[in-house]
Design a protein around this motif. Structure first.
Motif, PDB file in Angstrom:
ATOM      1  N   PRO A  76       0.803  -1.220   0.000  1.00 51.31           N
ATOM      2  CA  PRO A  76       0.000   0.000   0.000  1.00 51.31           C
ATOM      3  C   PRO A  76       0.843   1.280   0.000  1.00 51.31           C
ATOM      4  O   PRO A  76       0.321   2.367  -0.169  1.00 51.31           O
ATOM      5  N   LEU A  77       2.147   1.153   0.182  1.00 53.04           N
ATOM      6  CA  LEU A  77       2.997   2.325   0.352  1.00 53.04           C
ATOM      7  C   LEU A  77       3.743   2.753  -0.912  1.00 53.04           C
ATOM      8  O   LEU A  77       4.292   3.854  -0.951  1.00 53.04           O
ATOM      9  N   LEU A  78       3.782   1.891  -1.926  1.00 50.98           N
ATOM     10  CA  LEU A  78       4.527   2.216  -3.144  1.00 50.98           C
ATOM     11  C   LEU A  78       3.581   2.414  -4.322  1.00 50.98           C
ATOM     12  O   LEU A  78       2.764   1.553  -4.613  1.00 50.98           O
ATOM     13  N   ASN A  79       3.744   3.547  -4.995  1.00 52.84           N
ATOM     14  CA  ASN A  79       2.920   3.817  -6.165  1.00 52.84           C
ATOM     15  C   ASN A  79       3.654   3.391  -7.445  1.00 52.84           C
ATOM     16  O   ASN A  79       4.800   2.962  -7.410  1.00 52.84           O
ATOM     17  N   ARG A  80       2.979   3.521  -8.566  1.00 52.89           N
ATOM     18  CA  ARG A  80       3.532   3.053  -9.841  1.00 52.89           C
ATOM     19  C   ARG A  80       4.842   3.758 -10.197  1.00 52.89           C
ATOM     20  O   ARG A  80       5.750   3.137 -10.738  1.00 52.89           O
TER      21      ARG A  80
END
Length: 161
Positions: free
Chosen positions: A29-33
């Motif tokens: 949930p903490l890393l975006n694309r």
């Protein structure tokens, strides 16, 4: 390796594993694309076979690993006895302790079954920090969250590798 010139690897399997990982210490949930896109230029694939060591207690390497598939056993050895601390599967991260600090590994990690991982060396992360500082900062914060969550349990505290 230059971020602008490097061909990114395909991380679809890893991103899927991280997204499906529902453990409290998941980076999902903490890393975006954009973080994954930046990481794709700096990760190296690794495979380990059952009973093969990935991390050895007492070693001084500083690599971090993202588990795409398979399973790792985290354990400490003391007086020729093994104390199992955790079993990590797809979507988990391992090696976070020495990634940030110049200390020796306090636990070992070995494959329970054929395991495919992605390695982020400290040197590659330093390159990423120069080339994609925002993504590197987000990754650092996500890994810090993993360490914080693991510190809340005795077994997790011992299993920080």
């Amino acid at each position: 390796m230059s971020y602008a010139n490097a061909a990114p690897v395909r991380l679809d399997g890893l991103i899927s594993a991280v997204t499906r990982n529902r453990s409290k210490d998941s980076v999902g949930p903490l890393l975006n694309r954009s973080c994954w896109d930046a990481l794709a230029h700096h990760l190296e694939p690794r495979s380990v076979q059952p009973q093969e060591a990935l991390i050895n207690q007492g070693a001084s390497d500083r690599s971090l690993y993202f588990v795409e598939s398979g399973m790792l056993r985290i354990y400490r050895s003391d007086n020729n006895k093994r104390l199992q601390l955790a079993v990590l599967g797809p979507g988990a991260v391992v090696g976070e302790g020495t990634f940030f600090a110049t200390i020796v590994r306090n636990a070992s990690a070995e494959a329970v079954e054929p395991t495919f991982l992605w390695e982020l060396s400290r040197d590659s992360f330093d390159e990423m920090l120069r080339e994609a500082p925002t993504a590197a900062c987000e990754i650092s914060l996500a890994l810090g969250a993993v360490i914080s969550i693991r510190m809340l349990s005795v077994a997790g505290r011992l299993a920080i590798t």
